[in-house]
Design a protein around this motif. Structure first.
Motif, mmCIF file in Angstrom:
data_model
loop_
_atom_site.group_PDB
_atom_site.id
_atom_site.type_symbol
_atom_site.label_atom_id
_atom_site.label_comp_id
_atom_site.label_asym_id
_atom_site.label_seq_id
_atom_site.Cartn_x
_atom_site.Cartn_y
_atom_site.Cartn_z
ATOM 1 N N ASP A 18 5.685 -60.549 24.202
ATOM 2 C CA ASP A 18 6.682 -61.364 24.903
ATOM 3 C C ASP A 18 6.155 -62.753 25.255
ATOM 4 O O ASP A 18 6.928 -63.605 25.667
ATOM 5 C CB ASP A 18 7.212 -60.637 26.152
ATOM 6 N N GLY A 19 4.853 -62.971 25.093
ATOM 7 C CA GLY A 19 4.310 -64.315 25.296
ATOM 8 C C GLY A 19 4.886 -65.305 24.297
ATOM 9 O O GLY A 19 4.922 -66.514 24.547
ATOM 10 N N ASP B 179 0.838 -54.938 24.227
ATOM 11 C CA ASP B 179 0.706 -55.908 25.319
ATOM 12 C C ASP B 179 0.382 -55.132 26.588
ATOM 13 O O ASP B 179 1.230 -54.433 27.131
ATOM 14 C CB ASP B 179 2.038 -56.672 25.430
ATOM 15 N N ASP C 72 1.828 -66.973 28.939
ATOM 16 C CA ASP C 72 1.358 -65.590 28.801
ATOM 17 C C ASP C 72 0.494 -65.515 27.535
ATOM 18 O O ASP C 72 0.442 -66.462 26.756
ATOM 19 C CB ASP C 72 2.597 -64.676 28.675
ATOM 20 N N ASP D 54 -3.429 -58.672 25.128
ATOM 21 C CA ASP D 54 -2.738 -58.232 23.915
ATOM 22 C C ASP D 54 -3.760 -57.694 22.907
ATOM 23 O O ASP D 54 -4.902 -58.152 22.861
ATOM 24 C CB ASP D 54 -2.015 -59.416 23.234
#
Ligand code: CA
Length: 377
Positions: A188-189, A33, A227, A20
């Motif tokens: 999205d982590g 990302d 993530d 990221d």
């Protein structure tokens, strides 16, 4: 407009690298990302953000910001693609990009991929972006419920990303903001680990944007940290020219989506006319599949040796969905003799490169412990 921002990023608990990248410097706030094995993901997200910083530095009147932002994202798309074509180790890399540029009294949003932007206003959290994922498309088509999409095994399959195709469709919106509003940009982590209601509570529970950013990262790690996690929190302390008060039911009108940028090439346009939308849909699915495959890893057999692959251990109609990344010196037969690894010929799948390398290392340890034992009858 007077803003106060905080940001945090963390590799998470399972990954070895943080792919990221973020920027939180007035007037630009963005999260990217990266995806693509080895160094690819990191490079892609950095190249995209650096290009974006350069292009958005250009001064000009506010009404030109959406065009400049769109140009910047297209420029970033080209830059990632060019970089990948110059270095074979970076082939297939791409990145998401969710960016906000502050104008005099408004914010301008540009978005590609599955990072997200949210607006927290008077305790309510609203999504400003829609994920460019296969599952989100299926939700829109009524084929999946949002709840099913959240736990779908293919939820990270993107239908759009920077660096993959020359043509790029960018979602853009103008966000009317008022003093007291808080924006969140995240990878999205965060959203794959922490429910939106919990994100809302954490954002509401920390006045300081830096503390809020860090608390969100902590929550994602507490939930498993599968993530990389990145959060950028931007508080509007003073909107120079506040929008007129709106009725309570006008939530939908607060965000005015601009016309989506679409620049189909002549070829794509002709395709659309002669063959129709299904072909474009298949093309989108193929791009999604390619991005998906680049995120998958497994350990299998190549030339009789245990080897590391990117992709999935499947062959359909003679088409392979994997590429060899590394061949080890471990004979596959030695591994197959062991109960644990006897099915290695089918491929042992892993969530990411680090996990795949760990499996490879474990096989090596197990085989060397076993010594040269003859195969069991
Ligand atoms: Ca991610």
């Amino acid at each position: 407009m007077k803003l106060r921002a905080g940001a945090a990023t963390d590799v998470g608990l399972l990954r070895q690298r943080n792919e990221d990248t973020f920027v939180a410097e007035y007037p630009l706030f963005a999260v990217a990302d990266g995806l693509g094995g080895h160094l690819g993901g990191e490079v892609a997200s950095q190249v995209a953000v650096e290009t974006l910083i350069d292009v958005t530095k250009a001064e000009g009147p506010d009404d030109g910001i959406p065009d400049r932002l769109r140009t910047a994202i297209h420029r970033a798309n080209e830059a990632v693609g060019e970089r990948a074509s110059r270095d074979s180790r970076l082939t297939g890399m791409g990145t998401t990009l969710t960016a906000v540029v502050a104008g005099r009294d408004r914010m301008y949003l540009g978005h590609v991929g599955d990072s997200r932007a949210y607006l927290l206003r008077e305790g309510e959290l609203r999504a400003l972006t829609e994920d460019h994922t296969l599952v989100q498309r299926m939700v829109r088509e009524g084929r999946l419920t949002p709840e099913q999409a959240e736990i779908h095994p293919q939820r990270s399959v993107l239908t759009r990303a920077l660096g993959i195709e020359d043509e790029l469709e960018v979602d853009q919106a103008t966000v009317e903001v008022a003093a007291g509003d808080r924006l969140l940009l995240c990878s999205d982590g965060l959203t794959s680990m922490v429910a939106e209601e919990d994100i809302r509570k954490i954002l509401s529970g920390h006045d300081d944007p830096q503390a809020a950013s860090e608390a969100l990262v902590e929550a994602a790690n507490a939930a498993g940290g599968q993530d990389n996690i990145t959060t950028v929190v931007v508080d509007v302390e003073d909107a120079a020219d506040p929008p007129p008060a709106q009725p309570a039911d006008a939530a939908a009108r607060t965000i005015r989506p601009r016309t989506t940028t679409r620049r189909p090439s002549g070829r794509m346009r002709r395709l659309a006319v002669t063959v129709g939308i299904p072909v474009l849909l298949v093309a989108a699915l193929l791009i999604g599949a390619r991005i998906y495959l680049d995120r998958q890893w497994f350990v299998g057999i190549h030339d009789g040796n245990v080897s590391l692959f990117r992709g999935i251990p499947t062959e359909v109609l003679g088409v392979n969905f994997s590429t060899l990344v590394e061949e080890s010196q471990i004979p596959a037969q030695s591994a197959e003799r062991l109960q644990t690894w006897r099915d290695i010929g089918d491929g042992i799948t892993a969530g990411n490169e680090a996990e795949a390398r760990e499996i490879l290392a474990q096989i090596e340890r197990d085989v060397s412990l076993q010594g040269d034992v003859p195969p069991s009858p």
